[in-house]
Design an enzyme around this catalytic site. Structure first.
Site, PDB file in Angstrom:
ATOM      1  N   ASN A   9       0.883  -1.170   0.000  1.00  0.00           N
ATOM      2  CA  ASN A   9       0.000   0.000   0.000  1.00  0.00           C
ATOM      3  C   ASN A   9       0.920   1.219   0.000  1.00  0.00           C
ATOM      4  OD1 ASN A   9      -1.765   2.079   0.537  1.00  0.00           O
ATOM      5  ND2 ASN A   9      -2.227   1.432   2.639  1.00  0.00           N
ATOM      6  N   LYS A  11       0.226   4.212  -0.244  1.00  0.00           N
ATOM      7  CA  LYS A  11      -0.393   5.424   0.327  1.00  0.00           C
ATOM      8  C   LYS A  11      -0.157   6.602  -0.629  1.00  0.00           C
ATOM      9  CE  LYS A  11      -0.045   3.328   4.818  1.00  0.00           C
ATOM     10  NZ  LYS A  11      -0.090   3.492   6.254  1.00  0.00           N
ATOM     11  N   HIS A  95      -9.555   1.464   4.662  1.00  0.00           N
ATOM     12  CA  HIS A  95      -8.283   1.625   5.382  1.00  0.00           C
ATOM     13  C   HIS A  95      -8.503   2.586   6.552  1.00  0.00           C
ATOM     14  CE1 HIS A  95      -4.199   2.789   6.356  1.00  0.00           C
ATOM     15  NE2 HIS A  95      -3.824   1.656   5.783  1.00  0.00           N
ATOM     16  N   GLU A  97      -6.882   4.968   7.645  1.00  0.00           N
ATOM     17  CA  GLU A  97      -6.646   6.387   7.340  1.00  0.00           C
ATOM     18  C   GLU A  97      -7.866   6.998   6.656  1.00  0.00           C
ATOM     19  OE1 GLU A  97      -2.913   5.741   5.354  1.00  0.00           O
ATOM     20  OE2 GLU A  97      -2.011   5.212   7.274  1.00  0.00           O
ATOM     21  N   GLU A 166      -5.735  -4.606  10.515  1.00  0.00           N
ATOM     22  CA  GLU A 166      -4.678  -3.616  10.736  1.00  0.00           C
ATOM     23  C   GLU A 166      -4.971  -2.835  12.012  1.00  0.00           C
ATOM     24  OE1 GLU A 166      -2.554  -2.521   6.826  1.00  0.00           O
ATOM     25  OE2 GLU A 166      -4.313  -1.257   6.994  1.00  0.00           O
ATOM     26  N   GLY A 172       2.383   2.353  10.787  1.00  0.00           N
ATOM     27  CA  GLY A 172       3.379   3.407  10.642  1.00  0.00           C
ATOM     28  C   GLY A 172       4.050   3.803  11.936  1.00  0.00           C
ATOM     29  N   SER A 208       3.149  -2.019  10.411  1.00  0.00           N
ATOM     30  CA  SER A 208       4.594  -2.102  10.668  1.00  0.00           C
ATOM     31  C   SER A 208       5.187  -3.476  10.375  1.00  0.00           C
ATOM     32  CB  SER A 208       4.908  -1.664  12.106  1.00  0.00           C
ATOM     33  OG  SER A 208       4.539  -0.304  12.293  1.00  0.00           O
TER      34      SER A 208
HETATM   35  P1  PGA Z   1       2.698   0.362   7.650  1.00  0.00           P
HETATM   36  O1  PGA Z   1       1.245   0.582   7.007  1.00  0.00           O
HETATM   37  O2  PGA Z   1       3.207  -0.963   7.091  1.00  0.00           O
HETATM   38  O3  PGA Z   1       3.507   1.526   7.187  1.00  0.00           O
HETATM   39  O4  PGA Z   1       2.521   0.295   9.122  1.00  0.00           O
HETATM   40  C1  PGA Z   1       0.371  -0.482   6.804  1.00  0.00           C
HETATM   41  C2  PGA Z   1      -0.906   0.036   6.209  1.00  0.00           C
HETATM   42  O5  PGA Z   1      -1.356   1.122   6.602  1.00  0.00           O
HETATM   43  O6  PGA Z   1      -1.501  -0.618   5.333  1.00  0.00           O
END
Ligand code: PGA
Length: 244
Positions: A9, A11, A95, A97, A166, A172, A208
């Protein structure tokens, strides 16, 4: 038998030159192994670039969101049919976010999953609890509420979903759920999916994931791969995770 799937992803990251390098390295570096699949979900403006770079490879691509609406007067939105025209296999929906910063409700996420399915895309439906919810011991209640909204809307298409767990506190942050913590949630999700006639849905873990923790996570019985954010922007790291 369920295979393994590792999805990047990106982003809101990328640029035409950097993408060309990254996609080229993925194509050169990825040897398909039995039952292993990788994909990258890129920003909309790069779907054409991803499709051109990956068309002759075994790497799939997708979008990070999709409109719940049919084409029409929805300025700024991108329909599932448009995404499908770029050869996408996947569309991430819900997601954290999107839920957190763009106010997406369970109902909106469910409608997005339905729109994606109707266009022949595989939704990667994300669920996950915040740190406050985990500390309040509400993890199962939250992820079940999020999943049930989707299941109620997609009906018999549940088997066509991919679901990603998640935990928001792990995204992140460098803090990852332990394999056992993740597995416990995945087992609960799996049981619910089995009840909906979708026991073999691929269940990804995200938050992460790095090359050095992927192995222990992916070894868990109900973890079928990962949704990878930050680490998907470096080909060596992403490929190392995918080879795990
Ligand atoms: P990350 O993000 O691996 O940077 O923690 C995962 C995600 O948001 O899909």
């Amino acid at each position: 038998m369920r295979g393994k799937l590792v999805v990047g992803n990106w982003k809101m990251n990328g640029g035409r030159a950097a993408n060309a390098t990254l996609l080229g390295e993925l194509v050169a570096g990825w040897q398909t192994m039995a039952g292993r699949q990788i994909a990258v979900c890129v920003p909309y403006p790069y779907l054409a670039q991803a499709s051109a770079a990956l068309a002759s490879s075994r790497i799939a691509w997708g979008a990070q969101d999709v409109s719940e609406h049919a084409p029409g007067a929805y300025t700024g939105e991108v329909s599932a049919g448009m995404i499908a025209e770029f050869g996408c296999r996947y569309a991430i929906v819900g997601h954290s976010e999107r839920r957190q910063y763009f106010g997406e409700t369970d109902a909106v996420v469910a409608a997005k999953a339905r729109a994606a399915l109707a266009a022949g895309l595989t939704p990667i439906a994300c669920v996950g609890e915040t740190l406050a919810e985990r500390e309040a011991r509400a993890t199962v209640a939250v992820v079940m509420r999020q999943l049930d909204a989707i299941l109620a809307t997609v009906g018999t298409d549940a088997a066509k979903l991919v679901v990603a767990y998640e935990p928001v506190w792990a995204i992140g942050t460098g803090r990852t759920a332990s394999p056992e913590e993740a597995q416990a949630v995945h087992a609960t999700l799996r049981a619910r999916l089995a009840n909906a006639g979708a026991a073999d849905v691929l269940l990804l873990y995200g938050g992460s994931v790095k090359a050095d923790n992927a192995k222990a996570l992916f070894a868990m019985a109900d973890i079928d791969g990962g949704l990878i954010g930050g680490a998907s922007l470096k080909s060596t790291e992403f490929l190392a995770i995918a080879r795990t």
